[in-house]
Design a protein around this motif. Structure first.
Motif, short mmCIF file in Angstrom:
data_model
loop_
_atom_site.label_atom_id
_atom_site.label_comp_id
_atom_site.label_asym_id
_atom_site.label_seq_id
_atom_site.Cartn_x
_atom_site.Cartn_y
_atom_site.Cartn_z
N ARG A 104 -14.50 75.32 30.06
CA ARG A 104 -13.76 74.77 31.20
C ARG A 104 -14.64 73.85 32.05
N SER A 105 -15.90 74.21 32.21
CA SER A 105 -16.76 73.38 33.05
C SER A 105 -17.18 72.09 32.34
N VAL A 106 -17.33 72.13 31.03
CA VAL A 106 -17.77 70.94 30.30
C VAL A 106 -16.59 70.04 29.94
N PHE A 107 -15.50 70.62 29.42
CA PHE A 107 -14.40 69.81 28.90
C PHE A 107 -13.14 69.82 29.78
N HIS A 108 -13.11 70.66 30.80
CA HIS A 108 -11.95 70.77 31.70
C HIS A 108 -10.69 71.13 30.93
N ALA A 109 -10.86 71.92 29.88
CA ALA A 109 -9.74 72.42 29.07
C ALA A 109 -10.21 73.71 28.42
N PHE A 110 -9.30 74.42 27.79
CA PHE A 110 -9.64 75.69 27.15
C PHE A 110 -9.41 75.66 25.64
N CYS A 111 -8.39 74.99 25.21
CA CYS A 111 -7.95 74.98 23.82
C CYS A 111 -8.93 74.20 22.93
N PRO A 112 -9.50 74.84 21.90
CA PRO A 112 -10.44 74.14 21.03
C PRO A 112 -9.81 72.95 20.29
N LEU A 113 -8.55 73.08 19.87
CA LEU A 113 -7.89 71.97 19.17
C LEU A 113 -7.71 70.78 20.11
N LEU A 117 -15.33 85.41 28.02
CA LEU A 117 -15.54 84.90 29.38
C LEU A 117 -16.60 83.80 29.41
N ILE A 118 -17.67 83.97 28.66
CA ILE A 118 -18.71 82.93 28.59
C ILE A 118 -18.11 81.65 28.00
N TYR A 119 -17.37 81.79 26.89
CA TYR A 119 -16.70 80.63 26.28
C TYR A 119 -15.80 79.96 27.32
N TYR A 120 -15.00 80.75 28.00
CA TYR A 120 -14.05 80.20 28.97
C TYR A 120 -14.76 79.37 30.04
N PHE A 121 -15.78 79.95 30.67
CA PHE A 121 -16.45 79.25 31.76
C PHE A 121 -17.22 78.02 31.29
N VAL A 122 -17.88 78.11 30.14
CA VAL A 122 -18.63 76.96 29.62
C VAL A 122 -17.69 75.84 29.23
#
Length: 152
Positions: free
Chosen positions: A30-39, A23-28
Motif C-alpha cells: 500500500r505504501s509503495v504502490f497505493h494498491a493492494f491487488c497484485p494483479l 500485514l507486512i505485505y499490506y503495509f509495504v
C-alpha cells in the motif's frame, strides 16, 4: 463465552505468522504502490476480488447498493464468514465442506468478473485500469499497446 474465546485465541496463535506476513505485505504494498491487488499492481487490470473488502465494509455499514456495485460476491463472503464463525467458534464443530463452499464462491467471483470485464470495464473503481502499473514501468509501450488494442 470462555470456550469461544479460547477457540479464537487458538486459531490466532496457530496462524499468527501468516497474519504477520499478510500485514507486512499490506503495509509495504500500500505504501509503495497505493494498491493492494497484485494483479492490479502488475498489469493494471482488476482481479475477480477487486472491491470485495470495500464491499464487505459497505455491507456492515448498511450501504447495501454500494456494496453490490463494488462486488456482489461480497454477500457470499459475509454469509460464508458467518457460517464459518458460528460453526467453528460458537458450536465448536468441524468446518467440513468448507472447501466446497470456497470453490463455489471462487466460481461465482470468476463468473461475475468475466461479466463485469465484458460490460463495465474500464469504468468506475474497482473495474478501472491502473495506468501506473509495473508492466508499464518495465515496458513503456505497454499502456500504449493496450490503448491501441482495447481502447483503454
Amino acid at each position: 463465552m470462555h470456550l469461544i474465546l479460547r477457540r479464537i485465541a487458538g486459531d490466532v496463535k496457530q496462524y499468527r505468522w501468516a497474519a504477520a506476513a499478510f500485514l507486512i505485505y499490506y503495509f509495504v504494498v500500500r505504501s509503495v504502490f497505493h494498491a493492494f491487488c497484485p494483479l492490479l499492481i502488475l498489469t493494471g487490470f482488476p482481479c475477480p476480488g477487486c472491491g470485495t473488502t470495500r464491499a464487505v465494509i459497505c455491507i456492515f455499514t448498511g450501504q447495501f447498493v454500494r456494496a453490490w456495485n463494488l462486488n456482489p460476491c461480497a454477500y457470499l463472503w459475509v454469509i460464508f464468514g458467518a457460517w464459518f464463525c458460528c460453526r467453528r467458534y460458537i458450536m465448536g464443530k468441524s468446518v467440513r465442506g468448507m472447501t466446497k463452499w470456497l470453490a463455489v464462491i471462487a466460481a461465482a467471483m470468476f463468473a461475475v468478473y468475466l461479466y463485469r470485464m465484458a460490460t463495465v470495464f474500464p469504468g468506475y473503481p474497482p473495474m478501472s485500469f491502473k495506468r501506473d502499473n509495473i508492466l508499464n514501468r518495465l515496458l513503456p509501450f505497454y499502456n500504449d499497446l493496450l490503448r491501441h488494442l482495447f481502447g483503454i
